[in-house]
Write an enzyme that holds these catalytic residues in place. Structure first.
Site, PDB file in Angstrom:
ATOM      1  N   ARG A 185       0.859  -1.185   0.000  1.00  0.00           N
ATOM      2  CA  ARG A 185       0.000   0.000   0.000  1.00  0.00           C
ATOM      3  C   ARG A 185       0.898   1.238   0.000  1.00  0.00           C
ATOM      4  NH1 ARG A 185      -1.946  -3.604   3.868  1.00  0.00           N
ATOM      5  NH2 ARG A 185      -4.072  -4.403   3.490  1.00  0.00           N
ATOM      6  N   LYS A 230      -1.721  -2.031   7.561  1.00  0.00           N
ATOM      7  CA  LYS A 230      -3.141  -1.861   7.846  1.00  0.00           C
ATOM      8  C   LYS A 230      -3.563  -2.850   8.935  1.00  0.00           C
ATOM      9  CE  LYS A 230      -7.615  -1.380   5.573  1.00  0.00           C
ATOM     10  NZ  LYS A 230      -8.344  -1.440   4.287  1.00  0.00           N
ATOM     11  N   HIS A 286      -2.372   2.618  -5.789  1.00  0.00           N
ATOM     12  CA  HIS A 286      -3.089   1.392  -5.424  1.00  0.00           C
ATOM     13  C   HIS A 286      -3.397   0.541  -6.657  1.00  0.00           C
ATOM     14  CE1 HIS A 286      -4.592  -0.360  -1.737  1.00  0.00           C
ATOM     15  NE2 HIS A 286      -5.614  -0.865  -2.397  1.00  0.00           N
ATOM     16  N   ARG A 292      -0.830  -2.042  -6.868  1.00  0.00           N
ATOM     17  CA  ARG A 292      -1.077  -3.139  -5.909  1.00  0.00           C
ATOM     18  C   ARG A 292      -2.125  -4.098  -6.474  1.00  0.00           C
ATOM     19  NH1 ARG A 292      -1.276  -4.706  -0.326  1.00  0.00           N
ATOM     20  NH2 ARG A 292      -3.397  -5.077   0.446  1.00  0.00           N
ATOM     21  N   HIS A 317      -4.005  -9.280   3.652  1.00  0.00           N
ATOM     22  CA  HIS A 317      -5.462  -9.268   3.809  1.00  0.00           C
ATOM     23  C   HIS A 317      -5.872 -10.139   4.993  1.00  0.00           C
ATOM     24  CE1 HIS A 317      -6.425  -8.088  -0.633  1.00  0.00           C
ATOM     25  NE2 HIS A 317      -6.151  -7.045   0.122  1.00  0.00           N
ATOM     26  N   TYR A 354      -9.939 -10.350  -6.795  1.00  0.00           N
ATOM     27  CA  TYR A 354      -9.044 -10.280  -7.955  1.00  0.00           C
ATOM     28  C   TYR A 354      -9.316 -11.394  -8.961  1.00  0.00           C
ATOM     29  CZ  TYR A 354      -6.626  -6.805  -5.214  1.00  0.00           C
ATOM     30  OH  TYR A 354      -6.342  -5.681  -4.486  1.00  0.00           O
TER      31      TYR A 354
END
Length: 302
Positions: free
Chosen positions: A141, A166, A237, A240, A263, A272
């Site tokens: 990120r 995150k 992003h 990414r 994640h 994705y």
């Protein structure tokens, strides 16, 4: 006078809420946003928020909708008010009255491998080429990229240490040989310029003691996209997203991609699969299998 969490009648509530957030390890930005949302709610009802009713909450959310507030803003207020009523006031009955606005999940925009190559070549200088290369080569990120220190690059184990990503979690990201070359080229140039401080930022800002800002990263990727004549709306992003999609198209296990991206839920990574066009094209339709079966049936030797 409109009640304010920072003045007499609301100061005790404000301090209690700050303490509750601090105990739970909320970041300074989150604490500030939550306090701001509760203050806006208090201003709307015109009295101290601890006297709020279910009807007040209904009217507040209706007001947000009618004034054109977007779902992310409404949902941020819901999170803040739910915390305030559930934790600080111990009134979970009121927090249940708040409604989260569910947004349709849009497919992420993805660049082709050729577009990524053009974008990196058009980056404004070795620092941004290395930074954008990190976004695509490691799937980080933008907030994680600008927070990297020189010591986070482990060329022996070929890993990048991501501290407090995150969700305030540490993890390791992949360090490919090609990305390592980009980083070394920038490190040599940065040393020549005298901006690479010992144990300092990997991507320093205009002042070497401060890191590159996310705004500067965004400006750089927009400039590179324009120079490369890429018409898509590209952000850091996007790189990414492209990292994850291209790995999926290379048949990398989706759970491995989940770990690389950091994640918490596999559902987030699974998005994705909807844009991995090579993967979609490689799947045989059941209609084609019927055709093959029919052709087999008509062969003389069947």
């Amino acid at each position: 006078m409109t009640p304010d969490l920072s003045h007499p009648s609301g100061s005790a509530l404000r301090e209690r809420m700050i303490e509750d957030m601090s105990v739970r390890g909320f970041t300074e930005d989150t604490r500030r946003d939550y306090i701001r949302c509760v203050k806006l709610f208090a201003a709307f009802i015109g009295r101290s928020p601890d006297t709020a009713t279910a009807e007040d909450l209904r009217r507040f959310q209706l007001h947000q909708t009618q004034t054109g507030m977007q779902p992310p803003g409404i949902n941020s207020a819901v999170s803040a008010l739910r915390f305030f009523f559930t934790v600080t006031l111990d009134r979970p009955d009121l927090s249940r009255r708040l409604t989260v606005i569910h947004r349709p999940r849009k497919l992420p925009l993805v660049l082709s491998v050729e577009e990524v190559a053009r974008l990196l070549e058009a980056a404004p200088g070795p620092k941004y080429k290395a930074a954008l290369g990190t976004a695509y080569g490691a799937g980080l990120r933008v907030s994680e990229i600008v927070a990297l220190k020189v010591t986070d690059i482990d060329s022996t184990r070929m890993l990048i240490r991501v501290e407090q990503g995150k969700g305030r979690k540490d993890r390791h990201a992949m360090l490919s040989p090609q990305l390592l070359e980009l980083l070394r080229a920038w490190w040599r140039e940065g040393k020549r310029r005298g901006v690479m401080l010992p144990r300092g930022w990997l991507f320093p800002g205009r002042n070497p003691v401060t890191p590159l800002s996310t705004r500067q990263m965004n400006r750089a990727v927009h400039a590179a996209a324009e120079a490369a004549e890429i018409r898509k709306r590209v952000t850091p992003h996007t790189l990414r997203h492209s990292f994850a999609t291209h790995l999926l198209e290379q048949d990398v296990d989706i759970r491995v991609i989940q770990v690389l991206l950091g994640h918490a839920k596999l559902d987030t990574t699974a998005l994705y699969a909807r844009v991995a066009t090579k993967t979609i094209r490689a799947v045989m339709s059941p209609l084609d299998r019927i055709r093959l079966f029919a052709e087999d049936e008509t062969r003389p030797d069947a």
